[in-house]
Design a protein around this motif. Structure first.
Motif, PDB file in Angstrom:
ATOM      1  N   CYS A  73      54.537  -6.389  18.162  1.00  0.00           N
ATOM      2  CA  CYS A  73      54.956  -6.601  16.777  1.00  0.00           C
ATOM      3  C   CYS A  73      55.592  -5.331  16.208  1.00  0.00           C
ATOM      4  O   CYS A  73      55.238  -4.217  16.581  1.00  0.00           O
ATOM      5  N   ALA A  74      56.518  -5.547  15.274  1.00  0.00           N
ATOM      6  CA  ALA A  74      57.172  -4.432  14.590  1.00  0.00           C
ATOM      7  C   ALA A  74      56.236  -3.859  13.535  1.00  0.00           C
ATOM      8  O   ALA A  74      55.450  -4.606  12.940  1.00  0.00           O
ATOM      9  N   PRO A  75      56.299  -2.565  13.271  1.00  0.00           N
ATOM     10  CA  PRO A  75      57.062  -1.572  14.034  1.00  0.00           C
ATOM     11  C   PRO A  75      56.400  -1.295  15.375  1.00  0.00           C
ATOM     12  O   PRO A  75      55.174  -1.254  15.462  1.00  0.00           O
TER      13      PRO A  75
ATOM     14  N   SER B  90      56.268   1.089  18.916  1.00  0.00           N
ATOM     15  CA  SER B  90      56.590   2.337  19.612  1.00  0.00           C
ATOM     16  C   SER B  90      56.640   2.060  21.107  1.00  0.00           C
ATOM     17  O   SER B  90      55.667   1.545  21.679  1.00  0.00           O
TER      18      SER B  90
END
Length: 198
Positions: free
Chosen positions: A183-185, A187
């Motif tokens: 899922c956003a955000p 890394s």
């Protein structure tokens, strides 16, 4: 019968400028032969240059004992010069084809330079591009000149290896992304799994 001997019959030779990195200097220019040399750090006709201070001058004599005192000696100077530094650094020790490599010289003032890039190209230019992959030895020669003759006086050299990478073939790049999704955000770290790439 009166014999008058010219006061310039004995000739010790010209003054000399020599490089400090020589081990010894053999004297042979004096005339007439058969005389003796004297001065600092001399043994017979050989001067031990290691005992002389750099950038200094020393007075030496050549004497022909069989001639009368007053016209049997001549003198000359030996001056020493420090050798130049041939040390250098490279902008990188690994590069790609046609990528410009920069060579940084340690000493530049009063010194002449010759750079052999190891691929058949040489000169005084401090930048270079390689046309073929491989490992090359870069040889840098630094030298100073005799003021009177403009011939090399002190010479020093240093070398370094550089690796030029072959081009990556099509499809030769590969990597793994971790994590592969989320899922956003988000890394993400990318790990290079290509063969023989930076």
């Amino acid at each position: 019968h009166l014999e008058v001997i010219p006061n310039d019959l004995v000739d010790a030779g010209d003054d000399m400028l020599v490089c400090q990195n020589l081990q010894a200097l053999q004297l042979s220019a004096a005339s007439p032969p058969g005389g003796q040399y004297s001065g600092y750090a001399i043994n017979g006709s050989e001067i031990d240059l290691h005992l002389l201070l750099p950038d200094s001058s020393y007075l030496y004599w050549y004497t022909l004992e069989q001639l009368p005192e007053g016209c049997n000696t001549d003198s000359f100077y030996i001056s020493t010069a420090l050798p130049p530094s041939a040390a250098f650094t490279l902008s990188k020790d690994t590069a790609c084809l046609q990528e410009t490599v920069f060579l940084q010289l340690t000493q530049q003032t009063g010194v002449f330079h010759q750079i052999d890039w190891g691929d058949g190209e040489s000169g005084s230019t401090t930048t270079h591009e390689y046309a073929q992959p491989g490992t090359y030895t870069i040889l840098h020669t630094a030298y100073t000149l005799q003021p009177a003759t403009l011939q090399p006086l002190c010479v020093a050299s240093d070398s370094m290896l550089i690796y030029i990478r072959a081009p990556i073939p099509p499809g030769g790049l590969s990597f793994i992304a971790e994590p592969a999704g989320g899922c956003a955000p988000l890394s993400v770290s990318f790990h290079n799994t290509s063969q023989d790439t930076l």
